[in-house]
Structures are given as C-alpha cells and as structure tokens.
Design a protein around this motif. Sequence first.
Motif, PDB file in Angstrom:
ATOM      1  N   SER A   1      69.949  46.771  53.539  1.00 23.82           N
ATOM      2  CA  SER A   1      70.982  45.745  53.776  1.00 23.82           C
ATOM      3  C   SER A   1      72.233  46.372  54.372  1.00 23.82           C
ATOM      4  CB  SER A   1      71.332  45.028  52.477  1.00 23.82           C
ATOM      5  OG  SER A   1      70.222  44.305  51.997  1.00 23.82           O
TER       6      SER A   1
ATOM      7  N   ASP B   1      67.791  39.333  56.466  1.00 24.98           N
ATOM      8  CA  ASP B   1      67.782  40.178  55.267  1.00 24.98           C
ATOM      9  C   ASP B   1      66.938  39.517  54.181  1.00 24.98           C
ATOM     10  OD1 ASP B   1      68.178  42.085  53.363  1.00 24.98           O
ATOM     11  OD2 ASP B   1      70.376  42.010  53.422  1.00 24.98           O
ATOM     12  N   GLU B   2      65.675  39.875  54.116  1.00 22.42           N
ATOM     13  CA  GLU B   2      64.711  39.298  53.170  1.00 22.42           C
ATOM     14  C   GLU B   2      64.792  37.777  53.173  1.00 22.42           C
ATOM     15  OE1 GLU B   2      63.641  41.401  49.876  1.00 22.42           O
ATOM     16  OE2 GLU B   2      64.811  43.188  50.298  1.00 22.42           O
TER      17      GLU B   2
HETATM   18 MG   LIG Z   1      68.974  44.588  50.376  1.00 23.76          MG
END
Ligand SMILES: [Mg+2]
Length: 278
Positions: A79, A190-191
């Motif tokens: 991240s 991000d995911e």
């Molecule tokens: Mg992360």
Amino acid sequence: MPIGPYQSPLALISDSETDHHHQALPETPAVAQAAAPAGLRLRGIDKRFGDNHVLKGIDLDVPVGQFVAIVGKSGCGKSTLLRLLVGLDEPTGGEISFYGEGGDTIEPNARIVFQEPRLLPWISVADNVAVGLGDGVSRQTGRQEAQRALAAVQLSEKAGDWPSKLSGGQRQRVALARALVSRPGLLALDEPLGALDALTRLGMQELVTDVWRELGFTAVLVTHDVGEAVHLADRVIVLDEGRISLDLEISQSRPRRHGDPVLAELEGKLLDTILGKA
Ligand SMILES: [Mg+2]
Ligand SMILES: Nc1ncnc2c1ncn2[C@@H]1O[C@H](COP(=O)(O)OP(=O)(O)O)[C@@H](O)[C@H]1O
C-alpha cells in the motif's frame, strides 16, 4: 473522519484528488478526451517511517498500458508503494516519473480504488460517480460522464439509487466508476476485491479486465490473492522486505480460465517465493 455538511465531498473519499501529480481539471474538454495511459519509471525508491525502512531502493519500469499486480506478505509495503505512485505520499528518496506513448514525460491523471468503496450516503449513485470529476465541471457534463462510467461497470440502471440500496459488489463498482470517470492514465487498485464474497469477486475480476482492455489505462493492482494476480495481470511483482524479490511475466492470452494449469503453475511459483520456499 468527521463528516460535516460543509466539508468538500472529495475530502471524504481520498486525498488522491488533491495530490501533487494532478492538474486541476479544466472545464468540460478534459473529460471528453481519451485517456493518455501513463508508463511508470521508478528509480531507487526509498520510503522510511521513522526507523521503519519500508521500501529499500525500488527500481521498476511499467510500460504504458501494462497491467501489473503486486503481491507480498502483509506489511511488506504494497500500500505504501501504491500511495507513492498516485502521489498520496512522497518517497524518502529516489525518483518516480511518468511517460506517455511517445516516451515524453507526462503528468498522469492517477486515481486509486480502495477496499472500502467510501461512497457518500446522502447523494445518488450517479452523483457519487460525478464526484470523481472534481470541481469545475458543469452539472450536465458531470451527469453525462457519470452515466458513461456507470455503463462501463454495468450499473446504468442504478444511477438514481441511493448507495444504501446497493450490494457490496455494486458499491465497489460505483467506486470503480468514480475512479474511471475522469479517464485516468494510471489506475491504482489496493485490494479492491478483498471484501467481496468469492463469486462476486470472480465477476468483478472479469469486469476489471474488461474496463482495462476497453479504456487502456495502466493498472497497478495490489492483492493478497496470487490466483487473482495471475488471472488479471500481465506481470506479477513480489515485494519482500522492501525489495522486489520476483518479477514474473504472465504471458497467457486472455480471456483466462480459472483452473488453467499454466496459471496454476505460476501461482505456485509465486506462493513459494512469498513463503520463502523458492
Ligand atoms: Mg495494504
Ligand atoms: N503512514 C504511516 N506511518 C507510519 N508507518 C506506516 C504508515 N503507513 C505504513 N506504515 C508502515 O509501513 C509498513 C508497510 O505498510 P503497508 O504498505 O500498509 O503494507 P501492506 O500494504 O503490504 O500490508 C508497515 O510496517 C506499516 O506499519
């Protein structure tokens, strides 16, 4: 985060709308242009938080329009790296630059999608999407562009609904539409599918592939799911202790089938690297 009636809607969604890579959106024309996909060039990217040396000299070139996935153990800096790419944070050292198809340096119109959709509950789905255009866009243009982005994520019929009426997968599609509405040259994810149930997630994977192929932006996806990484990406990068420990090309043609033995083999190789068995 405090939510008050006088706060700018953008402030509630992500800082990416105000980051240093972005130029202010000019009136109408910008959104009518095709995306200029941005290639990435990272040289010696370092990031420290106090004594915590998170990224240790990352060198990476991502060609214009490529779909890259980043995988690695929790806390390895995925991240952090994404936030640097979209300008939400600054590296401690090193250089990040962006270039266009002709190799010339450009300002990327970078957007990010998070695991939580972060929609504003008191405005409609279409208005939530139009928020992604920023200020200085007429209401009519905003509506038109929001409709176009909603069509891209197959949610046209939900334009007038409240976010609370939508399922988790649909909300995440609205968040994707909000990121796409300004036609980004770089989309960071991000995911984005991490909170969805397994079947919804498979459907969303196809949707992400479709919009990427249709719109042509450069994509950087962080995921903890190596199966998802090999299914979606042209290339998968493993981050480990602040360095790239594997850079794997996924040349399998699309559409890709879940259960494809070639992809399963690559998935195993990635897992071995992540778990330190390689
Ligand atoms: Mg992360
Ligand atoms: N804003 C921050 N301030 C201090 N430490 C941070 C910050 N953001 C991330 N970190 C630290 O950086 C490391 C990597 O975090 P992160 O990039 O979120 O990992 P990942 O996404 O791979 O799980 C962790 O040790 C985390 O605690």
